[in-house]
Design a protein around this motif. Structure first.
Motif, PDB file in Angstrom:
ATOM      1  N   ARG A  17      35.601  37.899  37.879  1.00 39.50           N
ATOM      2  CA  ARG A  17      35.241  37.734  39.239  1.00 39.50           C
ATOM      3  C   ARG A  17      34.129  36.619  39.148  1.00 39.50           C
ATOM      4  N   LYS A  18      33.283  36.581  38.294  1.00 41.19           N
ATOM      5  CA  LYS A  18      32.362  35.530  38.143  1.00 41.19           C
ATOM      6  C   LYS A  18      32.964  34.079  38.149  1.00 41.19           C
ATOM      7  N   VAL A  27      33.545  37.596  47.187  1.00 43.52           N
ATOM      8  CA  VAL A  27      33.988  37.831  45.779  1.00 43.52           C
ATOM      9  C   VAL A  27      32.997  38.657  45.009  1.00 43.52           C
ATOM     10  N   THR A  28      31.698  37.902  45.257  1.00 40.63           N
ATOM     11  CA  THR A  28      30.443  38.434  44.419  1.00 40.63           C
ATOM     12  C   THR A  28      30.321  39.941  44.949  1.00 40.63           C
ATOM     13  N   LEU A  29      30.510  40.096  46.134  1.00 46.54           N
ATOM     14  CA  LEU A  29      30.283  41.589  46.594  1.00 46.54           C
ATOM     15  C   LEU A  29      31.242  42.735  46.301  1.00 46.54           C
ATOM     16  N   VAL A  30      32.212  42.153  45.440  1.00 41.74           N
ATOM     17  CA  VAL A  30      33.061  43.152  44.812  1.00 41.74           C
ATOM     18  C   VAL A  30      32.303  43.948  43.642  1.00 41.74           C
ATOM     19  N   ARG A  31      31.674  44.842  43.761  1.00 35.51           N
ATOM     20  CA  ARG A  31      30.829  45.467  42.592  1.00 35.51           C
ATOM     21  C   ARG A  31      31.482  46.163  41.767  1.00 35.51           C
ATOM     22  N   ILE A  66      36.629  42.214  33.170  1.00 30.89           N
ATOM     23  CA  ILE A  66      36.349  41.609  31.916  1.00 30.89           C
ATOM     24  C   ILE A  66      37.948  42.101  31.277  1.00 30.89           C
ATOM     25  N   PRO A  67      38.529  41.059  30.755  1.00 31.15           N
ATOM     26  CA  PRO A  67      39.519  41.371  30.051  1.00 31.15           C
ATOM     27  C   PRO A  67      39.575  42.407  28.841  1.00 31.15           C
ATOM     28  N   HIS A  68      40.702  42.944  28.716  1.00 35.97           N
ATOM     29  CA  HIS A  68      40.395  44.242  27.880  1.00 35.97           C
ATOM     30  C   HIS A  68      41.059  44.093  26.603  1.00 35.97           C
ATOM     31  N   GLY A  69      40.432  44.286  25.457  1.00 30.69           N
ATOM     32  CA  GLY A  69      40.864  43.636  24.164  1.00 30.69           C
ATOM     33  C   GLY A  69      39.788  42.852  23.480  1.00 30.69           C
ATOM     34  N   ALA A  86      44.561  36.864  37.977  1.00 28.39           N
ATOM     35  CA  ALA A  86      44.383  37.728  36.905  1.00 28.39           C
ATOM     36  C   ALA A  86      43.570  38.746  37.292  1.00 28.39           C
ATOM     37  N   MET A  87      42.823  39.102  38.342  1.00 28.13           N
ATOM     38  CA  MET A  87      42.108  40.217  38.929  1.00 28.13           C
ATOM     39  C   MET A  87      42.892  41.122  39.674  1.00 28.13           C
ATOM     40  N   GLN A  88      44.213  40.497  40.298  1.00 29.52           N
ATOM     41  CA  GLN A  88      44.701  41.464  41.127  1.00 29.52           C
ATOM     42  C   GLN A  88      45.374  42.493  40.415  1.00 29.52           C
ATOM     43  N   PRO A  89      46.084  42.360  39.294  1.00 32.74           N
ATOM     44  CA  PRO A  89      46.654  43.821  38.622  1.00 32.74           C
ATOM     45  C   PRO A  89      45.629  44.667  38.204  1.00 32.74           C
TER      46      PRO A  89
END
Length: 369
Positions: A21-22, A132-136, A140-143, A72-75
């Motif tokens: 997101r950032k 986008v910033t307001l999406v609280r 962060i990638p898992h793993g 990458a955020m969408q899934p």
């Protein structure tokens, strides 16, 4: 499109290292800064092509850097079965902007001039960054994070993750074929309209808008169809419909039929792009999703540029009618070659999401088999 081949892989590394997101929000702010600089330069009366081109390249590079993080955020926002609907929404937004944006830009340019029009565009990037910033929530990638590895190693691991994920690999290959053979018609609309129908900017704009309307309709249709048919059946059907639509567009005899032909071709093109993109997003492992989607975008931009050169060269030697027909034949031939080379292409497109393993645990050769 040129910055995609360089900036997208960098964006993929950032998307797999930091909060996506950032990364996306910062890329939007970079686009805002580059577009603001362009507005200031235009306001100062500068019309040197080299200066304007550099600023546009910087803005495009910023957009290409943020695009992998966005995808990458969408899934993480919707379940896998709703990914295609989300990709469709993106197509609606993109093509809706292509229809409304030029009209709004024309009005602004007539009232306040090009500098203020570009400045208004810069402000829209800031608005998107704030949204986008307001999406609280974090993205962060898992793993495990490969912070201790070199950039080159992380890029190689992303490519290995693509190779061993059949849905992603087949999807990227399909999009490369698609961009090499069919998509170049979009960039050649003005030349095609002028050469074969003696049309100017007005007719070219109508054809481009018709293509956008068709993309919206096609996106809605393929999203509804996906609730009843497997992805592989949809792709196979489009390999029949899309070349026919391209040949119809190439051989249409007059401008009256050109607009509906462009609508059909735009709908067929969007119907191909949406399910294939959703397959790649569906199957990409979270830890390497940014890099896989960066490879997708870089390969699409590069293959589209090569496709423009090839179809354009054939058009110079013969005509664009012949060139588009050659592209349609090439699309079918490449898809047939893919199905012969890959016996399990249907399973790869229809398979369940693959979430096991990441770029650090990738082993084996994978590939199309």
């Amino acid at each position: 499109f040129m910055p995609q081949g360089i900036a997208s892989p960098v964006g993929g590394i950032l998307a797999d290292r930091y909060d996506r997101r950032k990364v996306f929000a910062m890329a939007l702010m970079a686009q805002a800064a580059a577009t603001t600089a362009l507005a200031v330069v235009l306001g100062a009366g500068v019309r040197t092509p080299a200066v304007l081109t550099v600023l546009i390249l910087v803005g495009s590079a910023a957009g290409s850097t943020g695009a992998p993080a966005y995808s990458a955020m969408q899934p993480d926002l919707v379940p896998p079965e709703e990914l295609m609907a989300m990709v469709s929404l993106g197509v609606y937004s993109w093509n809706g902007g292509r229809i409304v944006g030029p009209m709004l830009g024309t009005v602004l340019a007539l009232w306040w001039g090009p500098a203020w029009t570009v400045g208004f565009n810069a402000a829209t990037f800031v608005v998107m960054a704030v949204a986008v910033t307001l999406v609280r929530r974090p993205f962060i990638p898992h793993g495990a994070v490969e912070a201790d590895r070199s950039v080159l190693t992380r890029l190689k691991n992303g490519y290995r993750a693509l190779r061993v994920t059949p849905g992603c690999l087949h999807g990227v290959v399909l999009l490369i074929i698609f961009n090499l053979t069919a998509v170049p018609f979009m960039g050649l609309i003005p030349i095609y309209v002028r050469a074969n129908f003696h049309g100017g900017t007005g007719l070219a704009g109508m054809v481009a808008s018709a293509q956008g309307v068709g993309a919206i309709i096609g996106g809605l249709f393929v999203t509804l169809l996906a609730t009843r048919r497997p992805r592989s059946s949809i792709v196979a059907g489009l390999i029949v419909v899309l070349p026919l639509a391209l040949v119809l567009y190439a051989l249409v005899p007059n401008s009256t039929l050109l607009v509906p032909a462009a609508t059909l071709l735009g709908g067929s093109s969007a119907s191909m792009f949406i399910p294939v993109s959703a397959i790649i997003q569906r199957d990409a492992p979270s830890i390497s999703r940014g890099r896989i989607l960066a490879i997708q975008q870089a390969s699409m931009g590069t293959s589209y540029g090569i496709g423009l050169l090839m179809i354009g060269a054939i058009g110079d030697l013969t005509s664009l009618r012949v060139a588009f027909s050659v592209g349609a034949a090439g699309l079918v031939a490449c898809f047939v070659a893919l199905t012969i080379r890959s016996r399990h292409w249907r399973a790869a497109l229809d398979g369940a999401p693959k979430r096991t393993g990441g770029s650090q645990s990738v082993s084996g050769s994978g590939g199309i088999r």
